[in-house]
Design an enzyme around this catalytic site. Structure first.
Site, PDB file in Angstrom:
ATOM      1  N   THR A 238       0.415 -17.305  -8.386  1.00 30.78           N
ATOM      2  CA  THR A 238       0.648 -17.992  -7.112  1.00 30.78           C
ATOM      3  C   THR A 238      -0.633 -17.853  -6.289  1.00 30.78           C
ATOM      4  OG1 THR A 238       1.788 -16.015  -6.300  1.00 30.78           O
ATOM      5  CG2 THR A 238       3.153 -17.812  -7.113  1.00 30.78           C
TER       6      THR A 238
ATOM      7  N   ASN B 143      -1.949 -15.385   4.209  1.00 35.93           N
ATOM      8  CA  ASN B 143      -0.541 -15.358   4.580  1.00 35.93           C
ATOM      9  C   ASN B 143      -0.239 -16.137   5.833  1.00 35.93           C
ATOM     10  OD1 ASN B 143       0.969 -13.528   2.598  1.00 35.93           O
ATOM     11  ND2 ASN B 143      -0.925 -12.421   3.001  1.00 35.93           N
TER      12      ASN B 143
ATOM     13  N   GLU C 247      -4.155  -9.647  -2.102  1.00 33.06           N
ATOM     14  CA  GLU C 247      -4.542 -10.776  -1.248  1.00 33.06           C
ATOM     15  C   GLU C 247      -5.626 -10.353  -0.255  1.00 33.06           C
ATOM     16  OE1 GLU C 247      -0.414 -13.371  -1.358  1.00 33.06           O
ATOM     17  OE2 GLU C 247      -0.737 -11.943   0.270  1.00 33.06           O
TER      18      GLU C 247
ATOM     19  N   VAL D 107      -0.016 -10.391  -6.018  1.00 33.19           N
ATOM     20  CA  VAL D 107      -1.119  -9.854  -5.226  1.00 33.19           C
ATOM     21  C   VAL D 107      -0.720  -9.637  -3.772  1.00 33.19           C
ATOM     22  CG1 VAL D 107      -3.001 -10.746  -6.650  1.00 33.19           C
ATOM     23  CG2 VAL D 107      -1.983 -12.220  -4.936  1.00 33.19           C
ATOM     24  N   GLY D 108       0.495 -10.037  -3.417  1.00 28.86           N
ATOM     25  CA  GLY D 108       0.996  -9.837  -2.067  1.00 28.86           C
ATOM     26  C   GLY D 108       2.485  -9.560  -2.130  1.00 28.86           C
TER      27      GLY D 108
ATOM     28  N   THR E  40       7.543  -4.097  -9.512  1.00 28.06           N
ATOM     29  CA  THR E  40       6.828  -4.937  -8.557  1.00 28.06           C
ATOM     30  C   THR E  40       6.521  -6.270  -9.195  1.00 28.06           C
ATOM     31  OG1 THR E  40       4.969  -5.055  -7.046  1.00 28.06           O
ATOM     32  CG2 THR E  40       4.507  -4.161  -9.182  1.00 28.06           C
TER      33      THR E  40
ATOM     34  N   THR F  34       1.378 -23.842   4.576  1.00 29.47           N
ATOM     35  CA  THR F  34       0.768 -25.024   5.217  1.00 29.47           C
ATOM     36  C   THR F  34      -0.593 -25.331   4.633  1.00 29.47           C
ATOM     37  OG1 THR F  34      -0.112 -23.589   6.963  1.00 29.47           O
ATOM     38  CG2 THR F  34       1.981 -24.678   7.390  1.00 29.47           C
TER      39      THR F  34
END
Length: 400
Positions: free
Chosen positions: A160, A395, A272, A184-185, A193, A400
């Site tokens: 992602t 983030n 991230e 990564v986030g 995880t 968007t």
């Protein structure tokens, strides 16, 4: 479903290949604008399995369904949908997850209860079934001929906000283990995880497999944090088809733990906005739970993470993070020591030249912080990354 071996599509000679009896597919199902976003990895013969899942109260339909299927410990295939978590989508989300599993089982000719589904990405949006189902129809028409993807292809299709695919391989006896992972986030696991799958041709009992996975997860994925947030979709699964014959369970457990640590470090290093890997070891603790709790308080501190990012030798922030553990009344400041790499910073206050050396150390790609509590002999190491403006940007603009 029969197949002699898997072919790695478009990979260089050094790229990982699947263990004996596994094959994979990746394709574009319309979940993202460009690139493969659907993957399937399957065994060409019956297999045994183990899996662990998020404990989030908002676990998605993929997790709920997979938890049920994994209970039989006979998983044979894993399918992943990237870019859409299919979480908080109600009964429609449940039906869509079940339909994806049904389609994948049909393509493979295996029972639906032997298929695990992972779904990762934006929360609160229904799956685009108008593009996913035609995609599966086309894949079904091609059959096993479509299964030419290698581990790197699958790892890329799972991504992602990852910047690079994550794979790892190990051997034990005559068997191989191959792992793929993404994430990564939203990484502060409460079981494992992100999404991580390990496939092996080793022959083990379901009990040995489960014990090996849970032990590995506890010391690797469960020691990872990027941002203190637990995902709604976390899944780790291990599938063994026995094609290479029996192996020693203890040696297998060691190899699996080493592979999972490899993936954990890749995940932490690709956090991230991350520019540095942060590793915190707490020793001299009352028990491992205390060591891990204190280590997590350090690796999760935004002030510690930003100091590491800026190579600011503000070592006092580590003491602050330790001190947040107010329930650990046996921690006495005078008994605590703190080091960055080989540089001691507490209890003896560093000289000016020591702070200069500390700043130089913190400019490295990997920063190690070691704490001794003086409350016992237990130890734990946790993994994370620095906190940069890049994390905010990723983030703030995610949907968007």
């Amino acid at each position: 479903m029969t197949h002699d071996h898997a072919v790695t599509r478009g990979a260089d000679p050094g790229a990982p290949t699947w263990p004996t009896g596994f094959l994979a597919y990746t394709g574009h199902g319309g979940l993202r604008e460009h690139g493969d976003d659907i993957s399937i990895v399957a065994s060409d013969r019956p297999a045994v399995s183990a899996a662990v899942f998020t404990r989030s109260l908002f676990a998605g339909p993929a997790v709920v369904l997979s938890r049920r299927n994994a209970a039989g410990r006979r998983l044979r295939a894993v399918t992943t949908l990237a870019q859409n978590a299919n979480v908080a989508t109600g009964r429609e989300g449940e039906r869509n997850a079940a339909e994806v599993v049904r389609r994948v089982a049909g393509i493979l000719g295996v029972p639906e209860g032997e298929v695990l589904i992972g779904s990762t990405g934006v929360i609160g949006r229904p799956l685009p079934m108008s593009t996913i189902l035609p995609h599966f129809d086309r894949t079904a028409g091609r059959g096993v001929a479509a299964f030419t993807a290698g581990p790197l292809d699958v790892a890329r299709a799972m991504m992602t906000t990852d910047t690079r695919p994550k794979t790892a391989t190990r051997t034990v006896g005559g068997a191989r283990l191959v792992g793929v992972a993404k994430g990564v986030g939203m990484l502060e696991p409460d079981m494992a995880t992100m999404l991580a799958y390990v496939f092996t041709d080793a022959e083990l009992s379901p009990d040995d497999l489960d014990a090996a996975l849970r032990g590995a997860v506890d010391r690797t994925f469960n020691c990872l944090s990027v941002d203190t947030d637990t995902s709604t979709s976390d899944t780790v699964a291990l599938i063994a088809n026995g094609a290479a014959g029996a192996v020693d369970p203890a040696l297998f457990a060691d190899a699996l733990a080493d592979l999972c640590l490899d993936l954990t470090l890749q995940l932490a290093g690709d956090g991230e906005g991350a520019t540095k890997l942060l590793r915190v070891t707490v020793g001299g603790a009352r028990d491992r739970a205390q060591a891990k709790r204190v280590a997590k308080s350090v690796v999760n501190s935004p002030l510690v993470k930003t100091a590491v990012h800026g190579a600011d030798p503000n070592w006092g922030r580590v003491l602050m993070a330790i001190g947040k553990n107010t329930g650990d009344t046996d921690i006495v400041p005078g008994a605590v020591t703190v080091r960055f790499g080989d540089i001691a910073v507490y209890p003896d206050e560093p000289e000016a030249d020591t702070l200069d050396r500390l700043a130089d150390l913190m400019r490295r790609d990997e920063v190690d912080i070691a704490v001794t509590l003086g409350t016992g002999t237990a130890e734990a190491t946790v993994y994370g990354c620095d906190l940069s403006a890049g994390y905010i940007r990723v983030n703030a603009d995610y949907t968007t």
